[in-house]
Design a protein around this motif. Structure first.
Motif, short mmCIF file in Angstrom:
data_model
loop_
_atom_site.label_atom_id
_atom_site.label_comp_id
_atom_site.label_asym_id
_atom_site.label_seq_id
_atom_site.Cartn_x
_atom_site.Cartn_y
_atom_site.Cartn_z
N LEU A 135 0.86 -1.18 0.00
CA LEU A 135 0.00 0.00 0.00
C LEU A 135 0.90 1.22 0.00
N THR A 136 0.74 2.10 -0.99
CA THR A 136 1.55 3.32 -1.05
C THR A 136 0.66 4.55 -1.06
N LEU A 137 1.10 5.57 -0.37
CA LEU A 137 0.45 6.89 -0.37
C LEU A 137 1.49 7.89 -0.82
N THR A 138 1.11 8.76 -1.73
CA THR A 138 2.02 9.78 -2.24
C THR A 138 1.47 11.16 -1.91
N ALA A 139 2.33 12.05 -1.40
CA ALA A 139 1.92 13.41 -1.06
C ALA A 139 2.98 14.39 -1.58
N THR A 140 2.53 15.57 -1.97
CA THR A 140 3.46 16.61 -2.41
C THR A 140 3.90 17.44 -1.20
N LEU A 141 5.09 17.99 -1.31
CA LEU A 141 5.63 18.86 -0.26
C LEU A 141 5.49 20.31 -0.68
N ARG A 142 5.29 21.17 0.28
CA ARG A 142 5.30 22.60 -0.03
C ARG A 142 6.69 22.96 -0.51
N GLY A 143 6.78 23.70 -1.58
CA GLY A 143 8.08 24.09 -2.10
C GLY A 143 8.65 23.07 -3.08
N GLY A 144 7.91 22.01 -3.38
CA GLY A 144 8.38 21.00 -4.34
C GLY A 144 8.78 19.71 -3.67
N GLY A 145 8.93 18.69 -4.46
CA GLY A 145 9.29 17.38 -3.95
C GLY A 145 8.06 16.59 -3.55
N SER A 146 8.29 15.38 -3.09
CA SER A 146 7.18 14.53 -2.68
C SER A 146 7.64 13.50 -1.65
N CYS A 147 6.66 12.94 -0.96
CA CYS A 147 6.91 11.85 -0.01
C CYS A 147 6.02 10.67 -0.39
N GLN A 148 6.54 9.48 -0.20
CA GLN A 148 5.76 8.27 -0.36
C GLN A 148 5.84 7.49 0.94
N HIS A 149 4.74 6.87 1.30
CA HIS A 149 4.65 6.05 2.49
C HIS A 149 4.21 4.67 2.02
N GLY A 150 4.99 3.64 2.32
CA GLY A 150 4.68 2.28 1.89
C GLY A 150 4.52 1.35 3.07
N ILE A 151 3.52 0.47 3.00
CA ILE A 151 3.22 -0.47 4.09
C ILE A 151 3.00 -1.86 3.48
N LEU A 152 3.60 -2.88 4.12
CA LEU A 152 3.44 -4.26 3.68
C LEU A 152 3.58 -5.16 4.90
N VAL A 153 2.73 -6.17 4.99
CA VAL A 153 2.83 -7.15 6.08
C VAL A 153 3.49 -8.40 5.53
N ARG A 154 4.51 -8.89 6.23
CA ARG A 154 5.19 -10.13 5.87
C ARG A 154 5.26 -10.99 7.13
N GLY A 155 4.49 -12.07 7.15
CA GLY A 155 4.41 -12.91 8.35
C GLY A 155 3.78 -12.11 9.47
N ASN A 156 4.50 -11.98 10.58
CA ASN A 156 4.00 -11.18 11.70
C ASN A 156 4.76 -9.85 11.82
N VAL A 157 5.35 -9.39 10.71
CA VAL A 157 6.13 -8.16 10.68
C VAL A 157 5.45 -7.15 9.76
N LEU A 158 5.29 -5.93 10.24
CA LEU A 158 4.77 -4.83 9.43
C LEU A 158 5.95 -3.97 8.98
N VAL A 159 6.16 -3.89 7.67
CA VAL A 159 7.21 -3.03 7.12
C VAL A 159 6.53 -1.71 6.76
N ASP A 160 7.00 -0.62 7.34
CA ASP A 160 6.37 0.70 7.21
C ASP A 160 7.48 1.72 6.96
N ILE A 161 7.58 2.21 5.73
CA ILE A 161 8.68 3.10 5.35
C ILE A 161 8.12 4.36 4.70
N ARG A 162 8.67 5.51 5.09
CA ARG A 162 8.35 6.78 4.43
C ARG A 162 9.62 7.29 3.78
#
Length: 70
Positions: free
Chosen positions: A21-48
């Motif tokens: 699951l990815t969410l993309t957002a723009t930053l004020r002044g340019g650029g962007s951020c993405q937030h990604g989430i994935l479950v593997r077994g009993n581990v949640l990988v959550d990276i921005r």
């Protein structure tokens, strides 16, 4: 668990790519951020990942990280 609700003034898009699951957002002044989430077994990988210019591919980073989970 109920539905996920995301509230952001700058949310550009959300999608699911290869189970990430990815969410993309723009930053004020340019650029962007993405937030990604994935479950593997009993581990949640959550990276921005944010960049001032150019595209980001947080789905690949999340998948690579999740593949290291035994």
């Amino acid at each position: 668990m109920g539905p996920v609700v995301v509230v952001s003034e700058n949310l550009v898009s959300s999608r699911s790519t290869a189970g990430v699951l990815t969410l993309t957002a723009t930053l004020r002044g340019g650029g962007s951020c993405q937030h990604g989430i994935l479950v593997r077994g009993n581990v949640l990988v959550d990276i921005r990942q944010c960049r001032s210019a150019g595209g980001t591919n947080v789905a690949a980073l999340v998948t690579t990280t999740a593949n290291k989970v035994p």
